[in-house]
Design an enzyme around this catalytic site. Structure first.
Site, PDB file in Angstrom:
ATOM      1  N   HIS A  25      -9.594 -13.126 -22.400  1.00  0.00           N
ATOM      2  CA  HIS A  25      -9.266 -13.088 -23.994  1.00  0.00           C
ATOM      3  C   HIS A  25      -7.654 -13.211 -24.011  1.00  0.00           C
ATOM      4  O   HIS A  25      -7.058 -13.563 -25.037  1.00  0.00           O
ATOM      5  CB  HIS A  25      -9.795 -11.999 -24.651  1.00  0.00           C
ATOM      6  CG  HIS A  25      -9.774 -12.270 -26.075  1.00  0.00           C
ATOM      7  ND1 HIS A  25     -10.570 -13.069 -26.857  1.00  0.00           N
ATOM      8  CD2 HIS A  25      -9.105 -11.837 -27.115  1.00  0.00           C
ATOM      9  CE1 HIS A  25     -10.470 -13.077 -28.151  1.00  0.00           C
ATOM     10  NE2 HIS A  25      -9.663 -12.082 -28.425  1.00  0.00           N
ATOM     11  N   TYR A  52       0.870 -12.540 -33.529  1.00  0.00           N
ATOM     12  CA  TYR A  52       1.668 -13.484 -32.416  1.00  0.00           C
ATOM     13  C   TYR A  52       3.250 -13.717 -33.039  1.00  0.00           C
ATOM     14  O   TYR A  52       3.835 -13.734 -32.238  1.00  0.00           O
ATOM     15  CB  TYR A  52       0.828 -14.646 -32.440  1.00  0.00           C
ATOM     16  CG  TYR A  52      -0.582 -14.609 -31.844  1.00  0.00           C
ATOM     17  CD1 TYR A  52      -0.659 -13.853 -30.497  1.00  0.00           C
ATOM     18  CD2 TYR A  52      -1.429 -14.951 -32.796  1.00  0.00           C
ATOM     19  CE1 TYR A  52      -2.110 -13.662 -30.418  1.00  0.00           C
ATOM     20  CE2 TYR A  52      -2.774 -14.667 -32.189  1.00  0.00           C
ATOM     21  CZ  TYR A  52      -3.051 -14.068 -31.046  1.00  0.00           C
ATOM     22  OH  TYR A  52      -4.420 -13.882 -30.758  1.00  0.00           O
ATOM     23  N   HIS A 104      -8.697 -18.531 -37.249  1.00  0.00           N
ATOM     24  CA  HIS A 104      -8.706 -17.047 -38.209  1.00  0.00           C
ATOM     25  C   HIS A 104      -8.866 -17.338 -39.543  1.00  0.00           C
ATOM     26  O   HIS A 104      -8.180 -18.115 -40.216  1.00  0.00           O
ATOM     27  CB  HIS A 104      -7.306 -16.476 -38.034  1.00  0.00           C
ATOM     28  CG  HIS A 104      -7.177 -15.875 -36.493  1.00  0.00           C
ATOM     29  ND1 HIS A 104      -5.877 -15.909 -35.949  1.00  0.00           N
ATOM     30  CD2 HIS A 104      -7.882 -15.464 -35.660  1.00  0.00           C
ATOM     31  CE1 HIS A 104      -5.848 -15.201 -34.631  1.00  0.00           C
ATOM     32  NE2 HIS A 104      -7.294 -15.147 -34.435  1.00  0.00           N
ATOM     33  N   LYS A 157     -17.919 -15.774 -34.159  1.00  0.00           N
ATOM     34  CA  LYS A 157     -17.214 -14.650 -34.784  1.00  0.00           C
ATOM     35  C   LYS A 157     -16.774 -14.885 -36.469  1.00  0.00           C
ATOM     36  O   LYS A 157     -15.980 -14.473 -36.779  1.00  0.00           O
ATOM     37  CB  LYS A 157     -16.161 -13.673 -34.208  1.00  0.00           C
ATOM     38  CG  LYS A 157     -16.484 -13.086 -33.019  1.00  0.00           C
ATOM     39  CD  LYS A 157     -15.238 -12.555 -32.362  1.00  0.00           C
ATOM     40  CE  LYS A 157     -14.801 -11.316 -32.762  1.00  0.00           C
ATOM     41  NZ  LYS A 157     -13.946 -10.551 -32.257  1.00  0.00           N
TER      42      LYS A 157
END
Length: 198
Positions: A149, A184, A175, A88
């Site tokens: 996930h 988080y 990320h 991704k």
């Protein structure tokens, strides 16, 4: 002659409920992950492989596709390094491998270029990982259904709760956007620990 005029029936897919309707949270605690790994180790002929897959997915925040694509060429057992190719469009990185991961990986070494393989020697798939994690969650008697996930979310939650800074956590998880990581830190209860001094 066949009638080719459009039908007036509008077919729609059933609406999926929000995640909160299926489970109380989207992460596992460290103790729940340990229970999951132990249950995997005890299940079937491939317990060592399944436990190692869960351990690596958790310790490195791997998505199912990233775990299934993992090759031995990404792993340096001698120096304890894992080259993480993120899916991704995520940022690639090199993670240290520690004792439990090194021991788990050494027991899996074989002829395949892939780390996680089926009994036929072919690479495992994300669909396999989903089924294996779901079955193992039931075997571990976790209080709600789980999915792969959640292991990635568990990584972020644990490291944020441990006090790791958001930027380092973002790089660890691959990320590109800090907003993806902020979820988080928002869940970490330790950030409120010193609000009241009794």
């Amino acid at each position: 002659m066949t009638d080719t005029s459009p039908t007036t029936v509008n077919r729609t897919l059933s609406t999926r409920l929000p995640n909160s309707a299926y489970r109380v949270r989207e992460y596992l605690t460290e103790k729940e992950v340990d229970r999951l790994i132990e249950a995997a180790r005890k299940r079937g002929r491939n317990g060592a492989r399944d436990a190692a897959a869960i351990l690596l997915a958790y310790r490195h925040g791997l998505r199912a596709a990233e775990l299934c694509a993992l090759r031995w060429s990404h792993i340096d057992l001698r120096n304890g390094r894992l080259h993480v190719n993120r899916a991704k469009g995520g940022i690639e990185s090199v993670h240290p491998l520690h004792g439990p991961e090194l021991r788990a990986l050494r027991s899996l070494q074989g002829q395949s270029p892939y780390v996680f393989v089926t009994e036929a020697g072919t690479p495992v798939t994300p669909a396999w990982f989903l089924r294996m994690v779901q079955r193992t969650g039931r075997a571990a008697r976790l209080p709600f259904p789980i999915h792969p996930h959640m292991l990635r979310h568990s990584t972020g939650y644990k490291l944020a709760n441990q006090g790791e800074d958001t930027r380092s956590l973002a790089h660890y998880l691959g990320h590109r956007n800090l907003q993806s990581t902020a979820r988080y830190t928002a869940l970490a209860p330790d950030r409120f620990a010193r609000f009241w001094k009794d």
